[in-house]
Enzyme design. Structure first.
Site, PDB file in Angstrom:
ATOM      1  N   TYR A   1       9.291  15.017 -23.889  1.00  0.00           N
ATOM      2  CA  TYR A   1      10.212  13.941 -24.261  1.00  0.00           C
ATOM      3  C   TYR A   1       9.589  12.608 -23.859  1.00  0.00           C
ATOM      4  O   TYR A   1       9.358  12.357 -22.674  1.00  0.00           O
ATOM      5  CB  TYR A   1      11.537  14.161 -23.531  1.00  0.00           C
ATOM      6  CG  TYR A   1      12.663  13.303 -24.025  1.00  0.00           C
ATOM      7  CD1 TYR A   1      13.396  13.682 -25.136  1.00  0.00           C
ATOM      8  CD2 TYR A   1      13.005  12.131 -23.374  1.00  0.00           C
ATOM      9  CE1 TYR A   1      14.445  12.905 -25.588  1.00  0.00           C
ATOM     10  CE2 TYR A   1      14.055  11.348 -23.830  1.00  0.00           C
ATOM     11  CZ  TYR A   1      14.767  11.744 -24.931  1.00  0.00           C
ATOM     12  OH  TYR A   1      15.797  10.958 -25.378  1.00  0.00           O
TER      13      TYR A   1
ATOM     14  N   TYR B   1      12.238   9.364 -33.540  1.00  0.00           N
ATOM     15  CA  TYR B   1      13.073   9.339 -32.341  1.00  0.00           C
ATOM     16  C   TYR B   1      14.325  10.148 -32.622  1.00  0.00           C
ATOM     17  O   TYR B   1      15.379   9.599 -32.950  1.00  0.00           O
ATOM     18  CB  TYR B   1      13.413   7.901 -31.979  1.00  0.00           C
ATOM     19  CG  TYR B   1      14.196   7.748 -30.685  1.00  0.00           C
ATOM     20  CD1 TYR B   1      13.858   8.466 -29.549  1.00  0.00           C
ATOM     21  CD2 TYR B   1      15.257   6.869 -30.598  1.00  0.00           C
ATOM     22  CE1 TYR B   1      14.570   8.318 -28.362  1.00  0.00           C
ATOM     23  CE2 TYR B   1      15.969   6.699 -29.419  1.00  0.00           C
ATOM     24  CZ  TYR B   1      15.623   7.421 -28.309  1.00  0.00           C
ATOM     25  OH  TYR B   1      16.323   7.264 -27.137  1.00  0.00           O
TER      26      TYR B   1
END
Lengths: 153, 401
Positions: B302, B353
């Protein structure tokens, strides 16, 4: 940027009970934090009760305003529209002389007697300087404890 | 199991290693502002995941998502697919740490007969919503009186500023350089250039381009910061036995670990300042899976900012704390021959994203052997998820690994 924020945002909400003593002190050019008499230590951020002993925290004490530069960033782009008249600015985290476990978020500015952009390094000595804070084009202002380098140049 | 040393802890989880497998994946298109809603995007991804698994919507009897982005809830599912059967559900999944948590929730539900096929999804339309000035990642911080009155007045807001301050401190403590952070941005972009559908597929980036990109909050350049995208993905978890009967090769959930920081959202106070709760999550996941960091063939992490990826590489044990900068130099992270192939789809920085759901889907593709930037001989994949106050690690393996 968001419905429900107080008037003057991002200036502080002077009516917020938890943080009002801090800002009230700053208007008197005093840099103050909650003090826990049982633990003999400053408590930051402000809390309803001491994170160490759970006791009440009625007392605010004035600190020296001396500290060390923990980290910083020069913000080049306005990340919310309200910062548009302020960029570029340097926001910093400072550890305090009275207790280096406390990290205080502030803005870092040049000294009045040495207006060149200060050369920054981790751990350098800084001190509180009280400056007017506003978010142009808005004209509302408060006095805020920024920091400046202790040493010239 | 605990790995506590004072600032956080590993969440106590049952050992579900090897019990379940991922049998279906689906993705929407990834894009800049598309004009679509998060629900439309999530339904696209879910439909494709159900097809990929060779199932019908009525076979899906478990549904998980994040309460922070409820794009595909049970009600929406039934409404869209015209179904009405009982659905096990959980709202603490979705993406970020929740993308690692979802297979654990599915395993528990499958083990006690509450579900057979659990679909986890996550979708956002933040690129579209940003044009309308609603939503976005910064708002979650405005509910905190201390931040509102003691941080925002000093310009300490929002996430790019927080992580710039952390990156600067990492540089102070460990000598990390902007060029080293740039390595992460550049390898992510190279991988996205190889991945059709990545938002930055057609936009090359070299180190000079990285260093020349506009400064946002120093030391973070624009190219250190994630995209803002529309997109979403989904995956379906089932028992090992059922997974073997599906059309695609099963990808086994070998281990899950979760860690949490005692400091919550209070980034400024966290000690250590330059660590993530992966310190607690990753060792727990590796222990459940019976692996060490040396066994990992591909990692997806992440990566809202380069520094967040760098910290997690350290905290997950791929290198020592503070050595992340030196670790990512050279071709360490390259999909083709690097020591630790990293975000082969391009990550949040260059793919899209969508908060980590595509990171898990990418691992499934890698372990099936069908990824765009395919890592050779790939049998152990690891996802590291992060949400400031918590982290999750997911270990996936090939059925024959």
């Amino acid at each position: 940027m968001t419905a429900g924020l107080h008037l003057g945002f991002p200036l502080p909400d002077r009516d917020e009970p938890l943080t009002a003593p801090f800002w009230d002190a700053a208007q008197r050019h005093e840099f103050a934090m909650q003090w826990c008499g049982s633990c003999s230590r400053f408590v930051w951020y402000p809390r309803e009760s001491c994170s160490g002993c759970g006791g009440a925290l009625p007392e605010w004490r004035v600190l020296s305003g001396r500290g060390a530069l923990f980290t910083w960033t020069e913000v080049a782009r306005a990340l919310i529209p309200e910062y548009g008249g302020t960029v570029p600015y340097t926001t910093a985290i400072v550890t305090l002389a009275e207790d280096d476990r406390i990290r205080f978020v502030t803005r870092l500015v040049a000294r009045d007697d040495d207006p060149r952009p200060p050369i920054l390094r981790g751990g350098m000595a800084v001190e509180v300087t009280f400056r007017p804070l506003s978010f142009p084009p808005a004209t509302d202002a408060v006095t805020a404890p920024f920091v400046q380098p202790v040493e010239l140049g | 199991m605990t790995h506590g040393d004072g600032w956080g802890r590993a969440v106590d989880l049952d050992d579900i290693g090897g019990q379940v497998a991922i049998c279906g994946i689906g993705e929407s298109s990834y894009s800049r502002a598309s004009g679509r809603t998060a629900t439309e995007i999530a339904l696209d991804a879910a439909t494709r995941a159900i097809e990929d698994a060779g199932l019908e919507p009525s076979d899906i009897d478990g549904l998980t998502w994040s309460q922070f982005a409820p794009a595909l809830t049970a009600e929406i599912f039934h409404d869209h697919f015209g179904t009405s059967h009982e659905l096990f559900s959980d709202q603490d999944c979705g993406a970020a740490t929740g993308a690692a948590h979802a297979p654990y929730v599915a395993a528990r539900a499958i083990a006690d007969g509450r579900a057979k096929y659990v679909l986890n999804s996550h979708a956002v339309a933040w690129a579209t919503e940003r044009e309308q000035m609603v939503g976005g990642p910064g708002e979650s911080y405005l509910g905190f009186v201390e931040k509102l009155n003691l941080e925002l007045p000093f310009g300490f807001f929002p996430q790019p500023v927080y992580f710039a301050a952390i990156a600067r401190r990492h540089m102070i403590e460990f000598g990390t350089t902007p060029e080293q952070l740039g390595r992460i941005a550049v390898v992510s972009r190279r991988h996205a250039n190889l991945t059709p559908g990545a938002v930055m597929h057609d936009r090359p980036l070299d180190l000079a381009g990285y260093l020349g990109s506009p400064m946002i909050a120093d030391p973070l350049h624009q190219m250190d910061c994630c995209l803002i995208s529309d997109g979403g993905a989904a995956f379906i978890t089932t028992s090992r036995d059922r997974a073997r009967d599906r059309p695609n090769a099963p990808v086994v959930v070998a281990g899950v670990g979760e860690g949490t920081s005692d400091y919550g959202l209070h980034l400024v106070e966290q000690d250590p300042f330059t660590s993530t709760p992966q310190v607690y999550a990753a060792p727990a996941a590796f222990e459940m899976a019976g692996i060490t960091p040396d066994d990992v063939d591909v990692v997806t992490i992440y990566d809202p900012f380069t520094i967040v990826a760098l910290m997690q590489l350290e905290d997950m044990g791929f290198c020592a704390k503070g050595e992340g900068g030196a670790f990512v130099e050279g071709d360490t992270l390259a999909y083709d021959g690097g020591r630790l192939p990293y975000n082969p789809h391009g990550g949040l920085l260059s793919h899209a994203y969508v908060l980590g759901i595509a990171h898990v889907v990418e691992l499934v593709k890698q372990l099936r052997g069908v990824a765009a930037a395919q890592v050779a001989d790939c049998s152990v994949g690891v996802y590291g998820g992060y949400a400031v106050w918590d982290s999750g690690t997911l270990v996936l393996t090939r059925e024959d690994a």
